[in-house]
Design a protein around this motif. Structure first.
Motif, PDB file in Angstrom:
ATOM      1  N   GLU A 182       0.833  -1.198   0.000  1.00 47.10           N
ATOM      2  CA  GLU A 182       0.000   0.000   0.000  1.00 47.10           C
ATOM      3  C   GLU A 182       0.870   1.251   0.000  1.00 47.10           C
ATOM      4  O   GLU A 182       0.572   2.233  -0.678  1.00 47.10           O
ATOM      5  CB  GLU A 182      -0.917   0.006   1.223  1.00 47.10           C
ATOM      6  N   LYS A 183       1.965   1.224   0.763  1.00 44.38           N
ATOM      7  CA  LYS A 183       2.884   2.350   0.852  1.00 44.38           C
ATOM      8  C   LYS A 183       4.313   1.854   0.681  1.00 44.38           C
ATOM      9  O   LYS A 183       4.600   0.675   0.862  1.00 44.38           O
ATOM     10  CB  LYS A 183       2.749   3.061   2.211  1.00 44.38           C
ATOM     11  N   VAL A 184       5.202   2.783   0.343  1.00 47.41           N
ATOM     12  CA  VAL A 184       6.623   2.456   0.226  1.00 47.41           C
ATOM     13  C   VAL A 184       7.168   2.070   1.594  1.00 47.41           C
ATOM     14  O   VAL A 184       6.925   2.758   2.590  1.00 47.41           O
ATOM     15  CB  VAL A 184       7.415   3.651  -0.326  1.00 47.41           C
ATOM     16  N   LYS A 185       7.896   0.962   1.641  1.00 45.33           N
ATOM     17  CA  LYS A 185       8.580   0.547   2.864  1.00 45.33           C
ATOM     18  C   LYS A 185      10.073   0.527   2.569  1.00 45.33           C
ATOM     19  O   LYS A 185      10.546  -0.263   1.761  1.00 45.33           O
ATOM     20  CB  LYS A 185       8.110  -0.831   3.318  1.00 45.33           C
ATOM     21  N   SER A 186      10.798   1.416   3.211  1.00 44.10           N
ATOM     22  CA  SER A 186      12.241   1.488   3.005  1.00 44.10           C
ATOM     23  C   SER A 186      12.950   0.470   3.894  1.00 44.10           C
ATOM     24  O   SER A 186      12.430   0.096   4.949  1.00 44.10           O
ATOM     25  CB  SER A 186      12.747   2.903   3.317  1.00 44.10           C
ATOM     26  N   GLY A 187      14.150   0.066   3.468  1.00 46.42           N
ATOM     27  CA  GLY A 187      14.788  -1.025   4.186  1.00 46.42           C
ATOM     28  C   GLY A 187      16.094  -0.719   4.888  1.00 46.42           C
ATOM     29  O   GLY A 187      16.300  -1.147   6.015  1.00 46.42           O
ATOM     30  N   TYR A 188      16.996   0.032   4.249  1.00 41.51           N
ATOM     31  CA  TYR A 188      18.370   0.089   4.729  1.00 41.51           C
ATOM     32  C   TYR A 188      18.861   1.526   4.899  1.00 41.51           C
ATOM     33  O   TYR A 188      18.455   2.439   4.176  1.00 41.51           O
ATOM     34  CB  TYR A 188      19.299  -0.643   3.749  1.00 41.51           C
ATOM     35  N   SER A 189      19.730   1.711   5.860  1.00 41.24           N
ATOM     36  CA  SER A 189      20.382   3.000   6.062  1.00 41.24           C
ATOM     37  C   SER A 189      21.587   2.792   6.970  1.00 41.24           C
ATOM     38  O   SER A 189      22.003   1.656   7.229  1.00 41.24           O
ATOM     39  CB  SER A 189      19.417   4.026   6.666  1.00 41.24           C
ATOM     40  N   LEU A 190      22.110   3.888   7.471  1.00 45.53           N
ATOM     41  CA  LEU A 190      23.317   3.881   8.280  1.00 45.53           C
ATOM     42  C   LEU A 190      22.966   3.879   9.765  1.00 45.53           C
ATOM     43  O   LEU A 190      22.073   4.611  10.199  1.00 45.53           O
ATOM     44  CB  LEU A 190      24.151   5.123   7.949  1.00 45.53           C
ATOM     45  N   ALA A 191      23.653   3.045  10.544  1.00 44.31           N
ATOM     46  CA  ALA A 191      23.497   3.028  12.000  1.00 44.31           C
ATOM     47  C   ALA A 191      24.798   3.510  12.631  1.00 44.31           C
ATOM     48  O   ALA A 191      25.895   3.148  12.182  1.00 44.31           O
ATOM     49  CB  ALA A 191      23.168   1.631  12.494  1.00 44.31           C
ATOM     50  N   LEU A 192      24.662   4.334  13.674  1.00 47.06           N
ATOM     51  CA  LEU A 192      25.848   4.910  14.325  1.00 47.06           C
ATOM     52  C   LEU A 192      25.749   4.783  15.836  1.00 47.06           C
ATOM     53  O   LEU A 192      24.655   4.813  16.404  1.00 47.06           O
ATOM     54  CB  LEU A 192      25.996   6.396  13.966  1.00 47.06           C
TER      55      LEU A 192
END
Length: 550
Positions: A182-192
């Protein structure tokens, strides 16, 4: 769901779309002429009346074969409650051919090529079906979506027809039933490591320029360490997750979402992704991190375990993440090894492209159906079953959460695993795991769905991340340019050598093994590998398709 080495996470954006295609006769309705096919002798076991919201139940016990992508963190068990309850509810038994996740794409191709593929072939990303179209090995599923009321309902209700139409081949049909979001689901990014940042008076970065500044400050404080040591480095597409969300900041597909041909809005034509200025800027940025020793060069070759060990040993302070890994791996283990530690995942940092996500992201991996299926007297029942399990609200809830009051409870739209059951680290000390011990939330069956269902498993971290990403603009899907069978065969011969050259040289440029001053030479090498002829195929296909369906 995507896992560590999968293209999705790699191919979720790989389809090219055509917004105007829905105006075509027979397109946009979800009914591609399937009513004209004689299915009167293929009704054995089917429901005579099957509508949106109905519980599918076969008229007699049936068994269908399925290719099963076997995940290392929840390998298939015959004792799973999933199998037993599925048969009880639907009358269908699934006979699984199990393939390790690491070998799934290759084994799927071999089985299809040999004519030995199971009837149901899930975990297939948009674009991966194309090589099997010309041989007739997989079914033109668009001919039969009139038998799939739940699929049709979601496509219409969520305005997904342009994205579904993007899957059409040169014959106007599509051969993959995609996962629908139904909506865009993003998956990955940077963790700090936020405790370290706090100690140094540093804020979490929101742009890639700020990421550089944070890494520079960390390097000044810890000169003997790399601020950033990354994972998901399996060849040939090393650092696939990082390149994916970094590329998005520059408006270009890279890493797991890389495609050789991408649409240039300004020039109204397809261009070669790995030769664009935006791709060069992505490579240049990573080279800068490596060259200044802000990023561990082993990020492009090391195992996931080695990358995580460096984080836990405080040899690094940043790593690529998805919300599940953040909670159940990084934070859980850091808190046990490093007193007072804290780690957060930031919304994907912004770059020159601004707050955008790439187009086509509401289609996830889906399934192909073997063309052998239509020969069966049980064909209609099989299609109805697929529609219920993968596309109905109840089927999706079952695949994800299991059996109410047995594996989960629900109140007011809020879901919880039953006491003693954990899901992706929700209760690290629970003796049972919803995926490993019961077979639910399995990436073969559980993906897509309403935002309410998709977000029902979000912890606080993922909820914040997804809320932030949901405010970004989704770029349009690329215009359709389906290749004819002869063109596709030729493009396939050129595609892999070109892609391999891009991946190999991306790594060489980033690591400094090849000077960025040689970029023009690299582009010339791509031309020698038929880059221009490859693009001519795609642009001619685009012009032809546009003319035919103007």
């Amino acid at each position: 769901m995507k896992n560590q080495g999968q293209l999705s996470r790699r191919q979720i954006l790989s389809a090219a779309g055509f917004i105007g295609l829905a105006t075509l006769t027979g397109c946009g309705s979800g009914d591609d002429g399937g009513d004209n096919k004689d299915l009167s002798k293929k009704q054995d076991g089917a429901m005579k009346q099957y509508r949106v919201g109905d519980q599918f139940k076969a008229g007699k016990a049936l068994t269908f074969s399925l290719l099963h992508n076997n995940m290392p963190n929840y390998p298939l068990k015959q004792s799973w409650l999933f199998w037993k309850e599925l048969t009880r509810r639907t009358g269908i038994t699934l006979k699984a051919t199990t393939v390790p996740a690491s070998d799934y794409d290759k084994k799927r191709s071999l089985l299809i090529g040999a004519g030995d593929a199971p009837l149901l072939i899930p975990k297939t990303y948009p674009g991966q079906e194309t090589p099997f179209v010309s041989s007739g090995s997989v079914l033109a599923v668009s001919d039969y979506v009139h038998l799939m009321p739940n699929f049709q309902d979601k496509v219409k209700k969520w305005g997904l027809q342009p994205e579904v139409d993007s899957l059409r081949q040169s014959d106007g049909k599509y051969y993959l039933l995609p996962g629908l979001h139904e909506k865009v689901k993003s998956g990955y990014s940077l963790a700090l490591r936020t405790d370290v940042l706090d100690r140094l008076g540093l804020a979490l970065p929101t742009t890639w320029d700020e990421v550089y500044a944070v890494f520079r400050a960390l390097k000044d404080e810890y000169p003997d360490r790399y601020p950033f040591s990354d994972r998901w480095s399996a060849p040939p597409n090393s650092a696939g997750a990082l390149l994916g969300y970094l590329g998005q900041a520059y408006g270009v597909r890279a890493g797991w979402s890389y495609l050789n041909a991408s649409w240039d809005q300004a020039g109204s034509r397809y261009v070669f992704t790995g030769a664009t200025e935006a791709y060069r800027q992505v490579v240049t940025y990573l080279h800068k991190l490596v060259d200044e020793k802000l990023m561990d060069p082993e990020s492009f070759t090391q195992t996931d375990d080695d990358a995580v060990k460096k984080l836990l040993a405080e040899k690094s302070f940043a790593i690529s993440a998805n919300p599940q890994e953040l909670v159940q791996n990084y934070r859980y283990n850091l808190q046990r090894q490093v007193k007072g530690s804290a780690i957060e995942m930031v919304p994907a940092p912004l770059g020159p492209a601004g707050p955008v996500v790439l187009g086509g992201a509401r289609l996830e991996n889906g399934l192909m159906i073997s063309s052998e299926a239509v020969k069966s007297d049980n064909f209609v029942a099989l299609v109805q079953f697929v529609d219920w399990l993968w596309y109905s609200d109840e089927g999706q809830r079952f695949s994800k959460w299991g059996v109410r009051d047995v594996t989960y409870t629900e109140s007011g739209g809020r879901y919880r695993t039953k006491d003693g059951i954990t899901l992706m680290g929700s209760d690290p000390d629970a003796p049972k795991d919803l995926q490993r011990d019961f077979g639910f939330f399995n990436g073969v069956f559980s993906y897509g769905g309403s935002w309410a269902l998709v977000s029902s498993s979000f912890g606080p971290d993922e909820q914040r991340f997804q809320d932030a990403m949901a405010r970004r603009e989704q770029l349009p899907v690329d215009p359709a340019h389906p290749l004819q069978s002869v063109e596709q065969e030729q493009a396939t011969l050129w595609d892999t050598p070109l892609k391999d050259h891009v991946f190999q040289n991306t790594l060489q440029f980033v690591l400094g093994k090849r000077s960025l001053d040689e970029w023009d030479d690299y582009v010339s090498e791509l031309k020698a590998k038929n880059m221009d002829r490859y693009l001519d195929l795609h642009n001619k296909a685009y012009e032809r398709f546009k003319k035919e369906h103007a």
